[in-house]
Design an enzyme around this catalytic site. Structure first.
Site, short mmCIF file in Angstrom:
data_model
loop_
_atom_site.label_atom_id
_atom_site.label_comp_id
_atom_site.label_asym_id
_atom_site.label_seq_id
_atom_site.Cartn_x
_atom_site.Cartn_y
_atom_site.Cartn_z
N GLN A 1 -84.15 32.94 60.33
CA GLN A 1 -83.76 32.04 61.08
C GLN A 1 -84.45 30.47 61.03
OE1 GLN A 1 -83.72 35.03 62.36
NE2 GLN A 1 -81.50 35.72 61.09
N ASP A 2 -85.35 30.76 60.68
CA ASP A 2 -86.26 30.03 60.38
C ASP A 2 -86.42 28.49 59.32
OD1 ASP A 2 -88.17 27.56 60.36
OD2 ASP A 2 -90.35 28.54 60.04
#
Length: 297
Positions: A243-244
């Site tokens: 989810q970066d």
């Protein structure tokens, strides 16, 4: 900042030093991110390791545009300069010319990789978290956008903080807001909550020096070691987060791991996104397993 127990070899040199390299405009206190795993018998057992973290070149409290008062006249520096600054400090302060390992988060990962490339015998291991081998694509454009905002202010070259520069600093910093937490975490908030977080982020950002921000942003903006990763001889653990928004694993961590000879890849899920190392406890088992190879060093 240091903590832990320095263990010396037969020649009196510290042999269990682990250097923590912080992210953009952090400082020595950024090492608190690993604090949850520090303690006797824990992953970062303070009886086994001697941790060191210094405020990097260009960061507040170190040699930077703000602390030297050079402001816009401060010399431009690169990540390689940050590495050499750190290496010289360790040699002069601790007589350390070799470390057991390095841990780097975000920009700190740039520092670790560059150090391993420029000085292949310097560190036995590297833990590179939410980072990359180059700044490219959306991340390059974000850096360029921040630069454009700052340079567009007619007061930039005055070398003193004006109301206009303060406003520009806030806007430039707010450009980064979308690149911290995951898209999922932002979507879970109401628009009222988001507005409040956005406002708070902007208000906190004006405590940063605009010249420190500009120079640090520029040092990262042109970072690219893609053609030199084959020089790394340290054992490397690459940690990424699905989810970066800054460094998506498929664009950064995965290809980087494939290009480094002796590397392991760990991809995790966290709604904290680029800030996932604030939940470092989630990967304690994987970190412990990686560090087992260095227990007898």
């Amino acid at each position: 900042m240091t903590f832990g127990n320095p263990i010396h070899d037969d020649n009196g040199h510290i042999k269990n030093a682990v250097v923590y390299c912080h992210g953009s405009l952090g400082n020595y206190s950024s090492m608190k991110k690993i604090a949850p795993l520090v303690g006797s018998g824990d992953v970062f057992d303070e009886n086994k390791y001697f941790f060191i973290c210094l405020s990097a070149l260009g960061s507040p409290g170190s040699c930077s545009p703000s602390t030297t008062d050079l402001k816009s006249k401060f010399p431009k520096y690169s990540i390689k300069d940050v590495v050499n600054f750190q290496k010289k400090f360790l040699a002069e302060k601790f007589n350390i010319n070799h470390v057991l390992g390095m841990i780097g988060i975000s920009m700190g990962g740039f520092v670790c990789l560059t150090s391993a490339i420029e000085y292949p015998d310097f560190a036995d291991f590297i833990i590179c978290g939410v980072s990359s081998y180059k700044v490219a694509g959306h991340d390059f454009i974000l850096s360029k956008f921040v630069n454009e905002i700052i340079e567009s202010d007619p007061d930039y070259n005055k070398g003193e903080m004006t109301y206009s520069l303060l406003r520009t600093l806030r806007i430039a910093s707010l450009a980064e807001f979308n690149f911290g937490l995951s898209k999922e975490a932002l979507r879970a908030m109401s628009n009222i909550e988001l507005s409040a977080e956005f406002e708070s982020f902007g208000n906190e950002s004006i405590e940063t020096d605009i010249y420190d921000l500009k120079y640090c942003n520029e040092s990262c903006m042109y970072f690219d070691v893609e053609e030199e990763l084959d020089k790394i001889t340290s054992k490397v653990l690459v940690v990424a987060c699905n989810q970066d928004p800054h460094f998506p694993p498929n664009l950064d961590a995965i290809p980087m791991s494939e290009m480094i000879k002796d590397s392991q890849l760990l991809v995790i899920d966290s709604n904290l996104g680029h800030l996932c190392f604030n939940e470092i406890e989630k990967i304690s088992n994987e970190l412990r397993e990686f560090l087992e190879d260095f227990d007898d060093c």
